[in-house]
Design a protein around this motif. Structure first.
Motif, PDB file in Angstrom:
ATOM      1  N   LEU A 195      58.610  23.234  15.362  1.00 24.83           N
ATOM      2  CA  LEU A 195      58.745  23.958  14.100  1.00 24.83           C
ATOM      3  C   LEU A 195      59.762  23.242  13.223  1.00 24.83           C
ATOM      4  O   LEU A 195      60.895  22.998  13.640  1.00 24.83           O
ATOM      5  N   ILE A 196      59.336  22.874  12.015  1.00 21.23           N
ATOM      6  CA  ILE A 196      60.278  22.402  10.997  1.00 21.23           C
ATOM      7  C   ILE A 196      60.534  23.606  10.102  1.00 21.23           C
ATOM      8  O   ILE A 196      59.684  24.008   9.307  1.00 21.23           O
ATOM      9  N   VAL A 223      60.564  30.321  23.218  1.00 19.74           N
ATOM     10  CA  VAL A 223      60.898  29.321  22.203  1.00 19.74           C
ATOM     11  C   VAL A 223      61.801  28.268  22.830  1.00 19.74           C
ATOM     12  O   VAL A 223      62.833  28.587  23.423  1.00 19.74           O
ATOM     13  N   ASP A 224      61.395  27.007  22.738  1.00 21.99           N
ATOM     14  CA  ASP A 224      62.221  25.876  23.165  1.00 21.99           C
ATOM     15  C   ASP A 224      63.035  25.438  21.952  1.00 21.99           C
ATOM     16  O   ASP A 224      62.486  24.879  20.999  1.00 21.99           O
ATOM     17  N   GLU A 225      64.329  25.723  21.961  1.00 24.21           N
ATOM     18  CA  GLU A 225      65.166  25.452  20.790  1.00 24.21           C
ATOM     19  C   GLU A 225      65.188  23.972  20.415  1.00 24.21           C
ATOM     20  O   GLU A 225      65.453  23.640  19.252  1.00 24.21           O
ATOM     21  N   THR A 226      64.915  23.086  21.379  1.00 31.45           N
ATOM     22  CA  THR A 226      64.903  21.656  21.042  1.00 31.45           C
ATOM     23  C   THR A 226      63.702  21.312  20.160  1.00 31.45           C
ATOM     24  O   THR A 226      63.691  20.251  19.525  1.00 31.45           O
ATOM     25  N   LEU A 227      62.717  22.189  20.121  1.00 33.93           N
ATOM     26  CA  LEU A 227      61.528  21.933  19.308  1.00 33.93           C
ATOM     27  C   LEU A 227      61.640  22.545  17.909  1.00 33.93           C
ATOM     28  O   LEU A 227      60.689  22.453  17.124  1.00 33.93           O
ATOM     29  N   VAL A 228      62.778  23.177  17.617  1.00 35.16           N
ATOM     30  CA  VAL A 228      62.997  23.777  16.295  1.00 35.16           C
ATOM     31  C   VAL A 228      64.033  22.943  15.550  1.00 35.16           C
ATOM     32  O   VAL A 228      65.178  22.804  16.001  1.00 35.16           O
ATOM     33  N   VAL A 229      63.624  22.353  14.413  1.00 40.17           N
ATOM     34  CA  VAL A 229      64.519  21.497  13.630  1.00 40.17           C
ATOM     35  C   VAL A 229      64.643  22.061  12.219  1.00 40.17           C
ATOM     36  O   VAL A 229      63.720  22.703  11.716  1.00 40.17           O
ATOM     37  N   PRO A 230      65.787  21.829  11.562  1.00 37.38           N
ATOM     38  CA  PRO A 230      66.002  22.420  10.234  1.00 37.38           C
ATOM     39  C   PRO A 230      65.280  21.662   9.131  1.00 37.38           C
ATOM     40  O   PRO A 230      65.033  20.457   9.234  1.00 37.38           O
ATOM     41  N   GLY A 231      64.966  22.383   8.066  1.00 31.58           N
ATOM     42  CA  GLY A 231      64.376  21.782   6.874  1.00 31.58           C
ATOM     43  C   GLY A 231      64.779  22.569   5.648  1.00 31.58           C
ATOM     44  O   GLY A 231      65.403  23.622   5.750  1.00 31.58           O
ATOM     45  N   ALA A 257      55.033  23.097  10.107  1.00 28.45           N
ATOM     46  CA  ALA A 257      56.045  22.907   9.070  1.00 28.45           C
ATOM     47  C   ALA A 257      56.008  24.123   8.156  1.00 28.45           C
ATOM     48  O   ALA A 257      54.939  24.522   7.685  1.00 28.45           O
ATOM     49  N   ALA A 258      57.160  24.711   7.868  1.00 31.67           N
ATOM     50  CA  ALA A 258      57.222  25.976   7.146  1.00 31.67           C
ATOM     51  C   ALA A 258      56.974  25.838   5.649  1.00 31.67           C
ATOM     52  O   ALA A 258      57.150  26.797   4.900  1.00 31.67           O
ATOM     53  N   SER A 259      56.562  24.662   5.192  1.00 33.66           N
ATOM     54  CA  SER A 259      56.082  24.483   3.819  1.00 33.66           C
ATOM     55  C   SER A 259      55.144  23.288   3.800  1.00 33.66           C
ATOM     56  O   SER A 259      55.248  22.382   4.636  1.00 33.66           O
ATOM     57  N   ASP A 260      54.236  23.274   2.843  1.00 34.32           N
ATOM     58  CA  ASP A 260      53.306  22.152   2.717  1.00 34.32           C
ATOM     59  C   ASP A 260      54.034  20.843   2.453  1.00 34.32           C
ATOM     60  O   ASP A 260      53.656  19.790   2.966  1.00 34.32           O
ATOM     61  N   GLN A 261      55.069  20.898   1.618  1.00 38.61           N
ATOM     62  CA  GLN A 261      55.772  19.661   1.297  1.00 38.61           C
ATOM     63  C   GLN A 261      56.428  19.068   2.544  1.00 38.61           C
ATOM     64  O   GLN A 261      56.423  17.844   2.737  1.00 38.61           O
ATOM     65  N   MET A 262      56.983  19.916   3.408  1.00 35.95           N
ATOM     66  CA  MET A 262      57.548  19.402   4.663  1.00 35.95           C
ATOM     67  C   MET A 262      56.435  18.885   5.563  1.00 35.95           C
ATOM     68  O   MET A 262      56.620  17.884   6.272  1.00 35.95           O
ATOM     69  N   ALA A 263      55.268  19.518   5.548  1.00 33.98           N
ATOM     70  CA  ALA A 263      54.144  19.026   6.348  1.00 33.98           C
ATOM     71  C   ALA A 263      53.717  17.635   5.889  1.00 33.98           C
ATOM     72  O   ALA A 263      53.430  16.751   6.718  1.00 33.98           O
ATOM     73  N   LEU A 264      53.696  17.408   4.573  1.00 28.64           N
ATOM     74  CA  LEU A 264      53.335  16.081   4.060  1.00 28.64           C
ATOM     75  C   LEU A 264      54.387  15.045   4.461  1.00 28.64           C
ATOM     76  O   LEU A 264      54.048  13.897   4.784  1.00 28.64           O
ATOM     77  N   GLY A 265      55.661  15.447   4.452  1.00 30.66           N
ATOM     78  CA  GLY A 265      56.704  14.537   4.934  1.00 30.66           C
ATOM     79  C   GLY A 265      56.529  14.217   6.401  1.00 30.66           C
ATOM     80  O   GLY A 265      56.743  13.068   6.835  1.00 30.66           O
TER      81      GLY A 265
END
Length: 350
Positions: A195-196, A223-231, A257-265
């Motif tokens: 998850l971003i 939830v594996d906290e290592t798989l959650v990164v900030p954005g 990714a919690a937004s399309d723009q982050m998904a494109l990144g």
């Protein structure tokens, strides 16, 4: 559409501007009394009106004058930033309703800076705006108080947190959207899902994360906290977040990714490493911005009705200017999973 307007010239001999609350304190009256004077109401004694108006003149405040006899000649539409197609969709919805109603729209960006917010408030007082739509941003409590004192209706879209004053809010079903995005990846067979996340100060970000967590728990996964990164909803943070996930000893097989723009990144980060979407990693976004159907590959995402949110916010502001109350103080419009080509079952190795 104007991001900023020049400040109205202060009254001759005006001293430093102070808040409506301070005007009330110095005049020895209540804030609502000052509000009645500012808005030209007749239910104030001549002596009190003269005392308040004198203080208003001394400190550069102007009485609000409705244009052409209309309660709402302008709607102020206020964002934290305007550098996103997401904002354009909200603007499109607000302007469609405003245009139909014969009302102008003034668009501003505060950039999270106190000085910009105070300048915007000065300009709002000068142009006698009929109402404000505040989008994923926050105002200092003193500015909320001034809006209330001026009698300016406020509607909040995607509130950053609990509004500081009682104001109607418009949002999307972010929790169910996060649940649907993660559930889709689980249904394809993914078990390590990154998850971003969006900015934690925003309610919409927290709701999307909660939906992600609920989907995992429904599948019997913690939830594996290592798989959650900030954005921060921008492409750059999606790029950095995906790289952080790829650097793990055991990277995820899919990313929400919690937004399309982050998904494109994130897709660009994968491309630069020679990895393919969805063959090497599936990617899901959130928003359904117009451009994501043309990305390579077209993006699976959660559609939130951004233009409709803008329309509803504008309609609500116009109702408030007519003295009507909204049907509900909190409205959440539905979200919908849109499956395209960026998701597939995880690759089987060996």
């Amino acid at each position: 559409m104007a991001a900023r307007e020049a400040e109205a010239e202060p009254a001759p001999g005006a001293r430093g501007r102070i808040t409506i609350t301070e005007i009330a304190r110095r005049a020895g009256v209540s804030v609502p009394t000052v509000s009645r004077v500012v808005n030209g109401r007749s239910d104030v004694s001549p002596q009190t009106r003269a005392r308040v108006e004198d203080l208003l003149r001394q400190h550069g405040h102007r009485k609000r004058v409705a244009a052409s006899g209309t309660r709402a000649a302008l709607i102020d539409l206020v964002f934290n930033d305007l550098d996103s197609p997401w904002a354009v969709e909200i603007i499109r919805g607000v302007e469609e309703v405003a245009h139909t109603a014969g009302v102008g729209t003034v668009v501003s960006a505060l950039h999270g800076r106190s000085g910009d917010a105070r300048e915007w408030m000065r300009n709002l007082r000068a142009r006698a705006s009929g109402g404000v739509v505040l989008v994923t941003s926050a105002l200092e409590p003193v500015l909320h108080e001034e809006l209330r004192a001026l009698g300016v209706p406020l509607v909040v879209v995607d509130p950053a947190g609990s509004p500081a004053i009682d104001a109607p809010t418009v949002g999307a079903a972010n929790w169910s959207g996060g649940l649907a995005a993660t559930g889709h990846l689980l249904s394809l067979g993914h078990r390590r899902i990154g998850l971003i996340a969006g900015p934690p100060r925003l309610l919409c970000s927290r709701a999307r994360f909660d939906g992600y967590r609920a989907a995992l728990e429904n599948a019997g996964l913690a939830v594996d906290e290592t798989l959650v990164v900030p954005g921060d909803f921008r492409p750059e943070s999606g790029f950095a977040g995906c790289n952080a996930l790829l650097d793990l000893p055991e990277p995820p097989t899919a990313v929400f990714a919690a937004s399309d723009q982050m998904a494109l990144g994130a897709i660009e980060a994968l491309r630069r490493r020679g990895l393919r979407v969805p063959e090497d990693m599936s990617v899901v976004g959130f928003d359904d911005l117009p451009e994501v159907r043309w990305s390579a590959p077209p993006l699976t995402t959660v559609r939130q009705p951004l233009a409709e949110m803008g329309k509803l916010a504008a309609r609500t502001v116009l109702r408030l200017t007519r003295g009507e109350q909204p049907d509900s103080p909190r409205v959440e419009l539905g979200t919908e999973l849109v499956v395209r080509a960026s998701t597939a079952p995880p690759a089987r190795h060996g």
